[in-house]
Design a protein around this motif. Structure first.
Motif, PDB file in Angstrom:
ATOM      1  N   ASP A 306       0.830  -1.205   0.000  1.00  0.00           N
ATOM      2  CA  ASP A 306       0.000   0.000   0.000  1.00  0.00           C
ATOM      3  C   ASP A 306       0.863   1.253   0.000  1.00  0.00           C
ATOM      4  O   ASP A 306       2.076   1.182   0.215  1.00  0.00           O
ATOM      5  N   GLY A 324      -1.340  -5.238  19.602  1.00  0.00           N
ATOM      6  CA  GLY A 324      -0.072  -4.636  19.187  1.00  0.00           C
ATOM      7  C   GLY A 324      -0.241  -3.318  18.452  1.00  0.00           C
ATOM      8  O   GLY A 324       0.522  -3.039  17.536  1.00  0.00           O
ATOM      9  N   ILE A 326       0.319   0.400  17.628  1.00  0.00           N
ATOM     10  CA  ILE A 326       1.558   1.097  17.933  1.00  0.00           C
ATOM     11  C   ILE A 326       1.324   2.557  18.299  1.00  0.00           C
ATOM     12  O   ILE A 326       0.435   3.207  17.768  1.00  0.00           O
TER      13      ILE A 326
HETATM   14  P1  ADP Z   1      -5.976  -2.786  14.299  1.00  0.00           P
HETATM   15  O1  ADP Z   1      -7.289  -3.329  14.720  1.00  0.00           O
HETATM   16  O2  ADP Z   1      -5.432  -1.749  15.241  1.00  0.00           O
HETATM   17  O3  ADP Z   1      -5.886  -2.394  12.868  1.00  0.00           O
HETATM   18  P2  ADP Z   1      -4.163  -4.944  13.593  1.00  0.00           P
HETATM   19  O4  ADP Z   1      -3.715  -6.102  14.425  1.00  0.00           O
HETATM   20  O5  ADP Z   1      -4.854  -5.247  12.335  1.00  0.00           O
HETATM   21  O6  ADP Z   1      -5.029  -4.053  14.561  1.00  0.00           O
HETATM   22  O7  ADP Z   1      -2.908  -4.033  13.293  1.00  0.00           O
HETATM   23  C1  ADP Z   1      -2.024  -3.686  14.372  1.00  0.00           C
HETATM   24  C2  ADP Z   1      -1.353  -2.350  14.083  1.00  0.00           C
HETATM   25  O8  ADP Z   1      -0.454  -2.487  12.970  1.00  0.00           O
HETATM   26  C3  ADP Z   1      -2.306  -1.256  13.661  1.00  0.00           C
HETATM   27  O9  ADP Z   1      -2.853  -0.605  14.793  1.00  0.00           O
HETATM   28  C4  ADP Z   1      -1.423  -0.331  12.841  1.00  0.00           C
HETATM   29  O10 ADP Z   1      -0.724   0.523  13.705  1.00  0.00           O
HETATM   30  C5  ADP Z   1      -0.398  -1.293  12.224  1.00  0.00           C
HETATM   31  N1  ADP Z   1      -0.720  -1.632  10.805  1.00  0.00           N
HETATM   32  C6  ADP Z   1      -1.306  -2.750  10.342  1.00  0.00           C
HETATM   33  N2  ADP Z   1      -1.401  -2.750   8.995  1.00  0.00           N
HETATM   34  C7  ADP Z   1      -0.838  -1.590   8.579  1.00  0.00           C
HETATM   35  C8  ADP Z   1      -0.613  -0.980   7.279  1.00  0.00           C
HETATM   36  N3  ADP Z   1      -0.994  -1.592   6.152  1.00  0.00           N
HETATM   37  N4  ADP Z   1       0.010   0.223   7.258  1.00  0.00           N
HETATM   38  C9  ADP Z   1       0.395   0.828   8.405  1.00  0.00           C
HETATM   39  N5  ADP Z   1       0.220   0.330   9.643  1.00  0.00           N
HETATM   40  C10 ADP Z   1      -0.392  -0.870   9.745  1.00  0.00           C
END
Ligand code: ADP
Length: 422
Positions: A306, A324, A326
């Protein structure tokens, strides 16, 4: 022997100096006196026999007697006490003996005390390593306990939320039936309850999945899967959101994507859906997402790239842990597909659990997090190619049906185009 006589002659004065310098307080002094007397006796034996090992058992005792607090603060070390004792030998010898005799006495003492210092230092560092590994083990155990209570909390909370949620869903359905009205406001209100209950259902389901994965209870239902078919379904599911957010979404027809593989299609759909939802969520309006892949020996690799906010290298592993999310990402809405719409941070751990249960792997590549430059992220998914399910019974069943159905079942050719660009 002259040195021994010299040592006997300075004993009383040396012992007094040691007591005054090192043993402060009456209580300490009497037990300390005994130890110093033993030290002197053994020192005499060592000098007389020429074997410095005479002091080793006493050094063992001194090292082992160090309290835990001294170990943590690294104070009161035995080598430093021995260095003090040696200095006092210098003082006493030059004060109480003729210079030549003093030099000879110190010459005889030096190798014995040096050996004791080296021996005690080695013992102390061994003790230190043991102490630190014990602390590490304690920390590991408490982390394990913490992780277990996190898992237990998720399992209990999910279970407790399920019952009232089912009640809300049931009563909402009954309310809708009993109202049977075209009143627009009631419809809006009911829709609101429905949306909330649906979102809650998704969270509870995620919590249940996480506890299944944590407890190794995720069971896969292997059946034929075509990756392009799964990706096609997801692409159509998010068609209107992608359009609304002016994101260019491309699914490439990569080698192996149209070939039949064995996997749990529902779970794989869930895993790829999570990755694509994240790609949508963390890409700004007007950005792009591309799903591509390649065939490797025994594996098929899918990449979801992306042009979003990216992920800092130190978070590349952390995002796959439960909760997790961030810190650097400030989430401002709870929408599932809005830009930076927050979630509970369970999607990636579930995705990882599903991919690993298939015998695959998942990782992320990203230059870093940048909310203005948008460096983007690429998630890689490696899935083993299986021409039959791992379970024997299922394998026999599918073999028979594949033989009768012929080869057209082996490939999936989507009738509609697989690219949507805006
Ligand atoms: P959430 O429900 O917070 O999206 P996920 O477990 O799917 O939880 O993702 C964990 C964290 O990883 C997200 O909160 C985000 O900070 C980061 N993250 C996941 N996918 C992406 C992405 N494609 N681009 C940027 N950050 C991402």
């Amino acid at each position: 022997m002259q040195v021994l006589q010299a040592l006997h002659s300075i004993r009383t004065i040396w012992t007094k100096k040691v007591a005054a310098r090192l043993a402060r307080g009456e209580g300490v002094r009497s037990s300390f006196q005994e130890e110093i007397d033993r030290f002197y006796d053994l020192l005499l034996q060592a000098v007389e026999s020429g074997d410095p090992a005479w002091l080793e058992s006493l050094m063992d005792g001194w090292v082992n007697a160090r309290p835990e607090s001294d170990l943590e603060q690294e104070t009161g070390s035995v080598p430093s006490v021995l260095r003090e004792l040696l200095l006092l030998f210098y003082e006493t010898s030059f004060e109480g003996l003729p210079p030549q005799e003093a030099l000879e006495t110190l010459g005889a003492l030096l190798p014995v005390i040096t050996h004791a210092i080296t021996y005690a230092a080695a013992k102390e560092s061994q003790q230190h390593v043991e102490h630190v590994s014990q602390q590490l083990e304690t920390a590991r155990m408490s982390l394990e306990r913490l992780d277990r209570s996190k898992s237990d909390f998720i399992a209990i909370a999910a279970h407790e939320l399920k019952t009232p949620l089912t009640l809300i869903e049931g009563y909402t359905a009954m309310l809708r039936d009993s109202l049977r009205t075209d009143d627009a406001q009631s419809k809006v209100l009911l829709k609101g309850i429905d949306n909330g209950a649906h979102r809650l259902r998704e969270i509870v389901d995620d919590m249940i999945d996480v506890s299944l994965i944590d407890n190794n209870l995720l069971s896969l239902n292997y059946q034929p899967v075509w990756l392009n078919r799964l990706l096609d379904i997801i692409q159509h599911e998010f068609h209107s959101i992608i359009e609304e957010r002016r994101i260019s979404f491309t699914v490439r027809n990569f080698p192996g994507s149209d070939e039949m593989n064995f996997g749990d299609s529902e779970r794989l759909y869930q895993a790829f859906r999570n990755l694509i939802v994240n790609a949508i969520k963390y890409t700004p309006d007007g950005g792009w997402i591309e799903v591509n892949g390649r065939k490797l020996p025994g594996f098929i690799e899918v990449t979801i790239q992306d042009s979003g906010i990216g992920i800092a290298p130190e978070d590349h592993l952390r995002i796959f842990e439960k909760f997790g999310r961030i810190g650097s990402v400030s989430l401002h809405s709870s929408g599932k597909t809005k830009f930076k719409g927050g979630g509970p941070g369970l999607g990636l751990p579930i995705t990882k659990g599903i991919i690993e249960a298939h015998g695959g792997a998942i990782w992320v590549e990203s230059e870093g997090y940048d909310d203005e430059r948008y460096p983007g992220s690429t998630f890689h998914v490696l899935l083993p190619i299986r021409s039959e399910p791992p379970d024997d019974k299922m394998a026999r069943l599918f073999k028979a049906s594949l033989q009768s159905d012929g080869s057209e079942m082996l490939r999936y050719d989507p009738s509609h185009g697989s690219e949507i660009n805006h």
